[in-house]
Each structure stands twice: as C-alpha cells, then as structure tokens.
Write a protein that holds these residues in place. Structure first.
Motif, mmCIF file in Angstrom:
data_model
loop_
_atom_site.group_PDB
_atom_site.id
_atom_site.type_symbol
_atom_site.label_atom_id
_atom_site.label_comp_id
_atom_site.label_asym_id
_atom_site.label_seq_id
_atom_site.Cartn_x
_atom_site.Cartn_y
_atom_site.Cartn_z
ATOM 1 N N THR A 1 0.847 -1.198 0.000
ATOM 2 C CA THR A 1 0.000 0.000 0.000
ATOM 3 C C THR A 1 0.878 1.241 0.000
ATOM 4 O OG1 THR A 1 -0.175 0.078 2.415
ATOM 5 C CG2 THR A 1 -1.920 -1.103 1.241
ATOM 6 N N ASN A 2 0.431 2.228 -0.750
ATOM 7 C CA ASN A 2 1.094 3.541 -0.795
ATOM 8 C C ASN A 2 2.567 3.448 -1.155
ATOM 9 O OD1 ASN A 2 -1.400 4.463 0.012
ATOM 10 N ND2 ASN A 2 -0.806 4.728 2.133
ATOM 11 N N TYR A 3 2.894 2.554 -2.078
ATOM 12 C CA TYR A 3 4.284 2.393 -2.519
ATOM 13 C C TYR A 3 4.272 1.936 -3.968
ATOM 14 C CZ TYR A 3 9.064 0.732 -2.907
ATOM 15 O OH TYR A 3 10.364 0.538 -3.314
ATOM 16 N N LEU A 4 5.157 2.524 -4.757
ATOM 17 C CA LEU A 4 5.303 2.118 -6.154
ATOM 18 C C LEU A 4 6.759 2.179 -6.555
ATOM 19 C CD1 LEU A 4 4.135 1.357 -8.934
ATOM 20 C CD2 LEU A 4 3.838 3.799 -9.377
ATOM 21 N N HIS A 5 7.281 1.036 -6.924
ATOM 22 C CA HIS A 5 8.592 0.931 -7.559
ATOM 23 C C HIS A 5 8.384 -0.052 -8.711
ATOM 24 C CE1 HIS A 5 12.852 0.983 -8.154
ATOM 25 N NE2 HIS A 5 12.967 -0.308 -7.902
ATOM 26 N N ARG A 6 8.210 0.481 -9.909
ATOM 27 C CA ARG A 6 7.771 -0.320 -11.057
ATOM 28 C C ARG A 6 8.600 -1.576 -11.314
ATOM 29 N NH1 ARG A 6 5.728 4.701 -12.543
ATOM 30 N NH2 ARG A 6 3.507 4.547 -13.037
ATOM 31 N N PRO A 7 9.923 -1.565 -11.110
ATOM 32 C CA PRO A 7 10.657 -2.817 -11.336
ATOM 33 C C PRO A 7 10.176 -3.984 -10.464
ATOM 34 C CG PRO A 7 12.181 -0.981 -11.312
ATOM 35 C CD PRO A 7 10.830 -0.432 -10.899
ATOM 36 N N LEU A 8 9.555 -3.707 -9.337
ATOM 37 C CA LEU A 8 9.031 -4.787 -8.489
ATOM 38 C C LEU A 8 7.714 -5.352 -9.016
ATOM 39 C CD1 LEU A 8 9.648 -3.500 -4.857
ATOM 40 C CD2 LEU A 8 10.725 -5.442 -5.985
ATOM 41 N N LEU A 9 6.973 -4.582 -9.784
ATOM 42 C CA LEU A 9 5.657 -5.038 -10.237
ATOM 43 C C LEU A 9 5.733 -6.376 -10.963
ATOM 44 C CD1 LEU A 9 3.978 -1.740 -11.530
ATOM 45 C CD2 LEU A 9 3.572 -2.929 -9.367
ATOM 46 N N ASN A 10 6.700 -6.530 -11.863
ATOM 47 C CA ASN A 10 6.834 -7.775 -12.622
ATOM 48 C C ASN A 10 7.164 -8.966 -11.740
ATOM 49 O OD1 ASN A 10 6.329 -6.629 -15.126
ATOM 50 N ND2 ASN A 10 8.471 -6.177 -15.497
ATOM 51 N N ALA A 11 7.936 -8.738 -10.683
ATOM 52 C CA ALA A 11 8.426 -9.839 -9.851
ATOM 53 C C ALA A 11 7.400 -10.356 -8.851
ATOM 54 C CB ALA A 11 9.681 -9.394 -9.107
ATOM 55 N N LEU A 12 6.433 -9.563 -8.462
ATOM 56 C CA LEU A 12 5.539 -9.956 -7.371
ATOM 57 C C LEU A 12 4.824 -11.291 -7.592
ATOM 58 C CD1 LEU A 12 4.087 -6.548 -6.145
ATOM 59 C CD2 LEU A 12 5.967 -7.900 -5.194
ATOM 60 N N PRO A 13 4.285 -11.587 -8.774
ATOM 61 C CA PRO A 13 3.638 -12.899 -8.945
ATOM 62 C C PRO A 13 4.588 -14.079 -8.697
ATOM 63 C CG PRO A 13 2.936 -11.430 -10.685
ATOM 64 C CD PRO A 13 4.061 -10.734 -9.947
ATOM 65 N N ASP A 14 5.869 -13.893 -8.975
ATOM 66 C CA ASP A 14 6.845 -14.964 -8.750
ATOM 67 C C ASP A 14 7.014 -15.288 -7.269
ATOM 68 O OD1 ASP A 14 7.274 -15.016 -11.481
ATOM 69 O OD2 ASP A 14 9.033 -13.702 -11.365
ATOM 70 N N TYR A 15 6.687 -14.350 -6.401
ATOM 71 C CA TYR A 15 6.811 -14.558 -4.959
ATOM 72 C C TYR A 15 5.535 -15.104 -4.327
ATOM 73 C CZ TYR A 15 11.317 -12.234 -4.941
ATOM 74 O OH TYR A 15 12.627 -11.911 -5.157
ATOM 75 N N LEU A 16 4.493 -15.280 -5.114
ATOM 76 C CA LEU A 16 3.238 -15.833 -4.592
ATOM 77 C C LEU A 16 3.207 -17.343 -4.761
ATOM 78 C CD1 LEU A 16 0.563 -13.339 -5.972
ATOM 79 C CD2 LEU A 16 1.136 -13.723 -3.558
ATOM 80 N N SER A 17 2.754 -18.050 -3.746
ATOM 81 C CA SER A 17 2.518 -19.482 -3.866
ATOM 82 C C SER A 17 1.248 -19.688 -4.695
ATOM 83 C CB SER A 17 2.356 -20.108 -2.484
ATOM 84 O OG SER A 17 1.259 -19.523 -1.805
ATOM 85 N N ASN A 18 0.990 -20.926 -5.084
ATOM 86 C CA ASN A 18 -0.247 -21.210 -5.789
ATOM 87 C C ASN A 18 -1.421 -20.837 -4.881
ATOM 88 O OD1 ASN A 18 -1.776 -22.157 -7.995
ATOM 89 N ND2 ASN A 18 -2.140 -24.071 -6.913
ATOM 90 N N GLN A 19 -2.378 -20.153 -5.406
ATOM 91 C CA GLN A 19 -3.517 -19.590 -4.692
ATOM 92 C C GLN A 19 -3.119 -18.424 -3.779
ATOM 93 O OE1 GLN A 19 -6.675 -20.436 -5.620
ATOM 94 N NE2 GLN A 19 -5.485 -21.578 -7.124
ATOM 95 N N GLY A 20 -1.888 -17.903 -3.956
ATOM 96 C CA GLY A 20 -1.445 -16.732 -3.209
ATOM 97 C C GLY A 20 -2.204 -15.495 -3.660
ATOM 98 N N VAL A 21 -2.391 -14.570 -2.739
ATOM 99 C CA VAL A 21 -3.218 -13.390 -2.978
ATOM 100 C C VAL A 21 -2.348 -12.132 -2.964
ATOM 101 C CG1 VAL A 21 -5.141 -12.009 -2.078
ATOM 102 C CG2 VAL A 21 -5.194 -14.507 -1.873
ATOM 103 N N LEU A 22 -2.492 -11.318 -3.992
ATOM 104 C CA LEU A 22 -1.850 -10.009 -4.056
ATOM 105 C C LEU A 22 -2.908 -8.951 -3.760
ATOM 106 C CD1 LEU A 22 0.532 -8.088 -4.754
ATOM 107 C CD2 LEU A 22 -0.291 -8.157 -7.127
ATOM 108 N N ILE A 23 -2.633 -8.140 -2.741
ATOM 109 C CA ILE A 23 -3.502 -7.008 -2.412
ATOM 110 C C ILE A 23 -2.635 -5.763 -2.546
ATOM 111 C CG2 ILE A 23 -4.935 -5.909 -0.648
ATOM 112 C CD1 ILE A 23 -5.265 -8.748 0.606
ATOM 113 N N TYR A 24 -2.935 -4.946 -3.542
ATOM 114 C CA TYR A 24 -2.081 -3.802 -3.873
ATOM 115 C C TYR A 24 -2.955 -2.567 -3.977
ATOM 116 C CZ TYR A 24 2.234 -1.845 -5.903
ATOM 117 O OH TYR A 24 3.389 -1.131 -6.125
ATOM 118 N N GLU A 25 -2.493 -1.486 -3.348
ATOM 119 C CA GLU A 25 -3.244 -0.227 -3.377
ATOM 120 C C GLU A 25 -2.242 0.924 -3.300
ATOM 121 O OE1 GLU A 25 -6.965 1.560 -0.935
ATOM 122 O OE2 GLU A 25 -5.353 0.769 0.300
ATOM 123 N N THR A 26 -2.275 1.797 -4.293
ATOM 124 C CA THR A 26 -1.403 2.966 -4.237
ATOM 125 C C THR A 26 -1.970 4.095 -5.098
ATOM 126 O OG1 THR A 26 0.915 3.649 -4.153
ATOM 127 C CG2 THR A 26 0.237 2.376 -6.094
#
Length: 179
Positions: free
Chosen positions: A96-121
């Motif tokens: 929340t309240n953070y944006l560093h675009r190079p991280l956007l691509n990587a986030l799904p790789d850090y989620l387990s199967n059925q992992g949930v991304l909650i992002y707000e900025t």
C-alpha cells in the motif's frame, strides 16, 4: 490468539481494501507486507497467528513489534538493483502507498499457488490532492489491471477518487495466482 494481543493492536487503521480482501489469504502460509511503513498492516494481521514478514528501508517505527513471535522484520532498500526479497513464496503479498515499477513484474513470482496479491497505491490525478505528485510514483490509468491480468486472476480492481482517510486518486487490485 491472546485477547490482550488483539486489543493491544485494535486501534490501528489498516487500509479498508486490505481489510476487505485479507480473508482470502491462506492462514497456513506467510504474508509479505512490502514497504510496510509504520506497520499498520502488520499490526492488523498479527491476530491471524501466522508469520508476517515486514520489509521497509526504515524499521524504526516498528520497534514495538520486534518481540512479536510471528513477525519477521527486514530492513531492505527495495529500490537497489541487487535487492531480493526474503523467502520465495508467500500466501499473500500486501503493498500500500508504494510504487517501484521494477518490483511489479516480480511480485507474482513470490506468490505461492492460490497466493493473494492485495495492492493499493496512488494513481495519475493524485497530483491535484497532494503527494505523491511525481508521475514516476503514480500509476498510469489501468496499470495494475494491465500488469497482472495475464499472470494472476483478478478478483477486484478499482481506480477512483477517495476522500478517506485523505483525498486521493488511487488504484487497487486484489488478484490470485492459480495454476
């Protein structure tokens, strides 16, 4: 969970978006709070009795959480090129309240199967209401939806003006990683 611990952190103000979707995160996995700031989501999630990993460049606002057994704190500069996140899979990632675009691509790789991304900025248009106003720190129209529509299942997406807790233009998404 100890009732004293719940009441100790009951006066925090987590994001309404995080509160709305956090129940989707599997209680058996770790949760990552990326750029956790003053720890409002760490404090909110502490009642879940699971490991919560908080990462920020400055951990000084989190001194009161250092002795909590289910919270791991990591001091990292997320914007350094060689920074990698601890662990490899999370049941949930909250940003929340953070944006560093190079991280956007990587986030799904850090989620387990059925992992949930909650992002707000913040998004373009926020410059009318204050900081951030630099376009480098504001999401472009529909950016989160476009970023994650190919790699995650979108549960909810919003792009709108809000007036609480402060006037702002925001974008937010809740998405799940599936096979």
């Amino acid at each position: 969970m100890d009732r004293k611990k719940i009441s100790k952190y009951s006066k925090i103000n987590p994001s309404a978006w995080v509160k709305k979707w956090a129940h989707l995160i599997n209680r058996k996995g770790k949760i990552l709070d990326l750029a956790c700031g003053n720890g409002r989501h760490l404090r909110y999630l502490i009642a879940r009795d699971q490991i919560i990993v908080g990462i920020d460049i400055d951990l000084s606002p989190l001194v009161s959480l250092r002795n909590e057994t289910n919270i791991e704190l990591h001091c990292l500069d997320l914007e350094k090129k060689d920074t990698s996140l601890p662990d490899l899979e999370y049941a949930g990632i909250i940003v929340t309240n953070y944006l560093h675009r190079p991280l956007l691509n990587a986030l799904p790789d850090y989620l387990s199967n059925q992992g949930v991304l909650i992002y707000e900025t913040f998004a373009i248009g926020n410059e009318m209401y204050g900081r951030p106003s630099n376009p480098d720190f504001l999401l472009r129209k529909n950016e989160l939806n476009e970023q994650y529509s190919d790699s995650l299942d979108i549960i909810a997406f919003e792009e709108k003006f809000i007036d609480t807790p402060n006037p702002a233009v925001i974008q937010r998404i809740c998405a799940v990683k599936s096979d």
